[in-house]
Design a protein around this motif. Structure first.
Motif, PDB file in Angstrom:
ATOM      1  N   THR A   2      -0.952 -12.288 -53.059  1.00 36.17           N
ATOM      2  CA  THR A   2      -2.297 -12.606 -52.609  1.00 36.17           C
ATOM      3  C   THR A   2      -2.670 -11.723 -51.430  1.00 36.17           C
ATOM      4  N   GLN A   3      -3.956 -11.558 -51.232  1.00 38.87           N
ATOM      5  CA  GLN A   3      -4.424 -10.828 -50.069  1.00 38.87           C
ATOM      6  C   GLN A   3      -4.437 -11.801 -48.895  1.00 38.87           C
ATOM      7  N   ALA A   4      -3.565 -11.582 -47.902  1.00 38.93           N
ATOM      8  CA  ALA A   4      -3.416 -12.528 -46.807  1.00 38.93           C
ATOM      9  C   ALA A   4      -3.752 -11.854 -45.489  1.00 38.93           C
ATOM     10  N   THR A   5      -4.603 -12.481 -44.712  1.00 38.77           N
ATOM     11  CA  THR A   5      -5.032 -11.870 -43.457  1.00 38.77           C
ATOM     12  C   THR A   5      -4.181 -12.303 -42.274  1.00 38.77           C
ATOM     13  N   GLU A   6      -3.611 -13.499 -42.299  1.00 40.43           N
ATOM     14  CA  GLU A   6      -2.781 -13.945 -41.186  1.00 40.43           C
ATOM     15  C   GLU A   6      -1.451 -13.188 -41.159  1.00 40.43           C
ATOM     16  N   THR A   7      -0.993 -12.868 -39.973  1.00 47.93           N
ATOM     17  CA  THR A   7       0.364 -12.351 -39.806  1.00 47.93           C
ATOM     18  C   THR A   7       1.213 -13.524 -39.346  1.00 47.93           C
ATOM     19  N   VAL A   8       2.282 -13.789 -40.066  1.00 51.85           N
ATOM     20  CA  VAL A   8       3.015 -15.039 -39.913  1.00 51.85           C
ATOM     21  C   VAL A   8       4.392 -14.800 -39.304  1.00 51.85           C
ATOM     22  N   ALA A  62       3.319 -10.098 -32.361  1.00 53.30           N
ATOM     23  CA  ALA A  62       3.057  -9.551 -33.697  1.00 53.30           C
ATOM     24  C   ALA A  62       2.357 -10.525 -34.630  1.00 53.30           C
ATOM     25  N   CYS A  63       2.307 -11.831 -34.269  1.00 58.03           N
ATOM     26  CA  CYS A  63       1.898 -12.850 -35.245  1.00 58.03           C
ATOM     27  C   CYS A  63       0.688 -13.656 -34.794  1.00 58.03           C
ATOM     28  N   SER A  64      -0.143 -14.024 -35.769  1.00 52.83           N
ATOM     29  CA  SER A  64      -1.294 -14.881 -35.490  1.00 52.83           C
ATOM     30  C   SER A  64      -0.988 -16.352 -35.743  1.00 52.83           C
ATOM     31  N   VAL A  65      -0.034 -16.630 -36.630  1.00 50.21           N
ATOM     32  CA  VAL A  65       0.408 -17.999 -36.922  1.00 50.21           C
ATOM     33  C   VAL A  65       1.929 -18.003 -36.913  1.00 50.21           C
ATOM     34  N   VAL A  92      -1.942 -19.585 -33.456  1.00 45.53           N
ATOM     35  CA  VAL A  92      -1.618 -20.972 -33.799  1.00 45.53           C
ATOM     36  C   VAL A  92      -0.100 -21.125 -33.918  1.00 45.53           C
ATOM     37  N   ILE A  93       0.429 -22.191 -33.353  1.00 45.45           N
ATOM     38  CA  ILE A  93       1.830 -22.554 -33.573  1.00 45.45           C
ATOM     39  C   ILE A  93       1.850 -23.819 -34.411  1.00 45.45           C
ATOM     40  N   VAL A  94       2.680 -23.811 -35.458  1.00 47.77           N
ATOM     41  CA  VAL A  94       2.782 -24.941 -36.380  1.00 47.77           C
ATOM     42  C   VAL A  94       4.223 -25.458 -36.344  1.00 47.77           C
ATOM     43  N   ASP A  95       4.395 -26.695 -35.890  1.00 51.48           N
ATOM     44  CA  ASP A  95       5.731 -27.279 -35.779  1.00 51.48           C
ATOM     45  C   ASP A  95       6.052 -28.078 -37.035  1.00 51.48           C
ATOM     46  N   CYS A  96       6.979 -27.544 -37.836  1.00 59.48           N
ATOM     47  CA  CYS A  96       7.411 -28.224 -39.061  1.00 59.48           C
ATOM     48  C   CYS A  96       8.660 -29.070 -38.842  1.00 59.48           C
ATOM     49  N   SER A  97       9.130 -29.139 -37.600  1.00 55.39           N
ATOM     50  CA  SER A  97      10.313 -29.935 -37.266  1.00 55.39           C
ATOM     51  C   SER A  97       9.961 -31.423 -37.310  1.00 55.39           C
ATOM     52  N   THR A  98      10.987 -32.273 -37.291  1.00 47.95           N
ATOM     53  CA  THR A  98      10.765 -33.707 -37.074  1.00 47.95           C
ATOM     54  C   THR A  98      10.885 -33.925 -35.580  1.00 47.95           C
ATOM     55  N   SER A  99       9.753 -34.105 -34.925  1.00 48.68           N
ATOM     56  CA  SER A  99       9.698 -34.115 -33.467  1.00 48.68           C
ATOM     57  C   SER A  99       9.124 -35.417 -32.931  1.00 48.68           C
ATOM     58  N   ASP A 100       9.283 -35.606 -31.623  1.00 43.97           N
ATOM     59  CA  ASP A 100       8.747 -36.765 -30.922  1.00 43.97           C
ATOM     60  C   ASP A 100       7.240 -36.570 -30.738  1.00 43.97           C
ATOM     61  N   PHE A 118      -2.334 -25.705 -31.732  1.00 41.05           N
ATOM     62  CA  PHE A 118      -1.044 -26.276 -32.140  1.00 41.05           C
ATOM     63  C   PHE A 118      -1.288 -27.277 -33.258  1.00 41.05           C
ATOM     64  N   ALA A 119      -0.375 -27.319 -34.209  1.00 40.20           N
ATOM     65  CA  ALA A 119      -0.443 -28.294 -35.299  1.00 40.20           C
ATOM     66  C   ALA A 119       0.965 -28.775 -35.605  1.00 40.20           C
ATOM     67  N   ASP A 120       1.080 -30.001 -36.056  1.00 43.30           N
ATOM     68  CA  ASP A 120       2.370 -30.515 -36.522  1.00 43.30           C
ATOM     69  C   ASP A 120       2.294 -30.675 -38.034  1.00 43.30           C
ATOM     70  N   ALA A 121       3.287 -30.108 -38.719  1.00 41.56           N
ATOM     71  CA  ALA A 121       3.281 -30.105 -40.183  1.00 41.56           C
ATOM     72  C   ALA A 121       4.698 -30.343 -40.713  1.00 41.56           C
TER      73      ALA A 121
END
Length: 297
Positions: A2-8, A62-65, A92-100, A118-121
């Motif tokens: 896919t054409q992806a614009t975010e650098t991850v 180097a990253c946007s997300v 954006v920072i996305v926390d995929c951990s199981t966190s408090d 920030f997002a939790d996922a």
């Protein structure tokens, strides 16, 4: 592709993270990863097209997300402190951990001051589904951030639920894990009692499997107990104990009695305290510790 614009960026390419990161890079996103203790996952991802960062600051620049898939809140806080000098406004920072959840909300407020979202996922299911790109994901984020990160999450998740605002993903994840770890404690005690009263495990399973008490978690749990597959559900007892402590903490903050959660916590505490603190003792192995406590090999 896919054409992806975010650098991850991806921090934490362990049991779950490697499969998630593999799907991100293979589905068209420019991906940066970083090594921790084990280089093998990083080398695999670089071979698939990822770039290796030499420092957390370099990754941030180097990253946007940036996705985090770490053990818990202390590790997340440490990772963000290392990333912070290189973070640009609008990233954006996305926390995929199981966190408090209380820590999650504090981190979000701190990052907002420098213009970083920030997002939790957090996730549900196993490394197998991470590799296949079919995890479940529950997201806590504002609507604009969710719309931005959802296409990236969709590379590794088949079911994505936008639960609510920041912290709500982690709250829901703790509820989810309370149920699953509660199942593990019940199954373990039921299996010990079954053995004690003379009902073989295979006969126990014949009654439960395919009936109203059957479910996907039961099947992976019994993959070890019945079939001897030590890797049927690769989620450590140590992490399970940590998660159920977070559940108890969340309940304490909400002034909710923890009759069941504390009982589940004590079952996992007993296993961890009596030898289940290793990196290769997983949730289905809880049955062994409960059996041993009841004099069963």
């Amino acid at each position: 592709m896919t054409q992806a614009t975010e650098t991850v960026g991806f921090v934490g390419v362990g049991l779950m993270g490697q499969g998630m990161a593999k799907n991100i890079v293979e589905k068209g996103y420019k991906l940066t990863v970083i090594a921790h203790r084990n280089r093998a996952p990083v080398e695999d991802l670089v071979a698939r097209g990822a770039t290796e960062a030499t420092s957390m600051q370099q990754m941030a620049e180097a990253c946007s997300v940036i996705f985090l898939c770490l053990t818990g809140s202390p590790e997340v806080e440490a990772a963000i402190a290392a990333l912070k000098p290189g973070l640009a406004r609008g990233s954006v920072i996305v926390d995929c951990s199981t966190s408090d959840p209380t820590v999650t909300q504090r981190i979000a407020a701190d990052l907002a001051e420098i213009g970083v979202d920030f997002a939790d996922a957090p996730l549900s299911r196993t490394p197998k589904e991470a590799w296949e790109g079919t995890l479940d994901c529950m997201v806590g984020a504002n609507d604009a951030v969710f719309a931005r990160i959802e296409p990236v999450i969709a590379t590794w998740a088949a079911k994505i639920v936008h639960i609510g605002g920041i912290g709500d993903g982690h709250k829901m994840k703790l509820l989810n894990n309370f149920i699953s770890l509660g199942y593990a404690a019940i199954y373990s005690e039921a299996l010990a009692l079954s053995r004690k009263v003379g009902i073989p495990v295979a006969e126990f399973d014949k009654v439960i499997r395919g009936g109203r008490m059957d479910c996907g978690f039961y099947q992976t749990f019994m993959g070890y107990t019945l079939e001897g597959n030590r890797e049927a559900h690769k989620f450590t007892l140590t992490n399970a104990y940590k998660d159920i402590r977070y559940v108890e903490s969340m309940a304490n903050a909400a002034t909710v009695t923890t009759t069941m959660a504390s009982a589940v916590k004590n079952t996992f505490a007993g296993a961890v305290a009596t030898g289940g603190a290793g990196s290769e003792d997983y949730v289905p192995h809880l049955a062994d510790f409960v059996a041993k406590a009841n004099g069963i090999k």
